[in-house]
Design a protein around this motif. Structure first.
Motif, mmCIF file in Angstrom:
data_model
loop_
_atom_site.group_PDB
_atom_site.id
_atom_site.type_symbol
_atom_site.label_atom_id
_atom_site.label_comp_id
_atom_site.label_asym_id
_atom_site.label_seq_id
_atom_site.Cartn_x
_atom_site.Cartn_y
_atom_site.Cartn_z
ATOM 1 N N SER A 113 0.816 -1.216 0.000
ATOM 2 C CA SER A 113 0.000 0.000 0.000
ATOM 3 C C SER A 113 0.848 1.264 0.000
ATOM 4 N N ASN A 114 2.129 1.152 0.332
ATOM 5 C CA ASN A 114 2.960 2.345 0.414
ATOM 6 C C ASN A 114 3.625 2.709 -0.920
ATOM 7 N N VAL A 115 3.308 1.998 -1.976
ATOM 8 C CA VAL A 115 3.925 2.243 -3.279
ATOM 9 C C VAL A 115 3.033 3.181 -4.092
#
Length: 180
Positions: A56-58
């Protein structure tokens, strides 16, 4: 756990993005390279993932098409795809998901039967392509077909929408009882 949704991101201008999901990194890379060699009016972006969910942090662009790659010689490959499907929003299955079964040329060595993958594609009402990536003559036509599917899913083909994709790719065979 994040679910992948088709409209999470705004579309890029004249950009088409495909996500190839499968356990065979080398095969996915070969397929991506073949797709990027194709002549296309759109800017193609190919992202590779072993499985879903994606981190999710990309920061990633909007995904126009997800192709799940199943190696017919690996039950692990099939399980991985089945588990990854749980992380895809139902609206993606309105023409923006497809399956690619590899290794179909050597059916005697298959640990996953063709009918299993056919059932999977029918269950999700998604197109299914077969290919044998070890044969160079097959890689280019599959890449061409994937690029065309991607252009349709990205909305770059006038008069054709992703919702039409399954009916365009459906074989002209007589329907089976399961289809009725």
């Amino acid at each position: 756990m994040s679910v992948l949704r088709p409209l999470d991101k705004q579309p890029g201008l004249n950009t088409a993005t495909i996500l190839l999901v499968g356990t065979e990194d080398a095969l996915l890379q070969q397929l991506a390279d073949s797709m990027l060699k194709e002549d296309c009016a759109s800017e193609l972006k190919v992202h590779l993932a072993r499985s879903l969910p994606l981190p999710s942090n990309v920061n990633r662009p909007r995904i126009d098409l997800i192709m799940f790659v199943v190696n017919l010689h690996s039950k692990y490959s099939l399980r991985n795809v089945e588990e990854s499907l749980r992380h895809v929003d139902a609206t993606f299955f309105l023409g923006k998901v497809g399956f690619l079964a590899t290794g179909a040329g050597r059916e005697s060595h298959c640990s996953v039967h063709r009918s299993t993958v056919v059932r999977l594609a029918r269950t999700y009402r998604s197109p299914l392509l077969f290919c044998d990536p070890e044969v160079d003559g097959f890689r280019a036509p599959v890449a061409q077909r994937l690029v065309r599917m991607l252009q349709i899913c990205a909305g770059h083909v006038p008069g054709v929408s992703a919702l039409n994709l399954l009916s365009l790719l459906r074989s002209s065979e007589n329907p089976t009882l399961e289809d009725l």
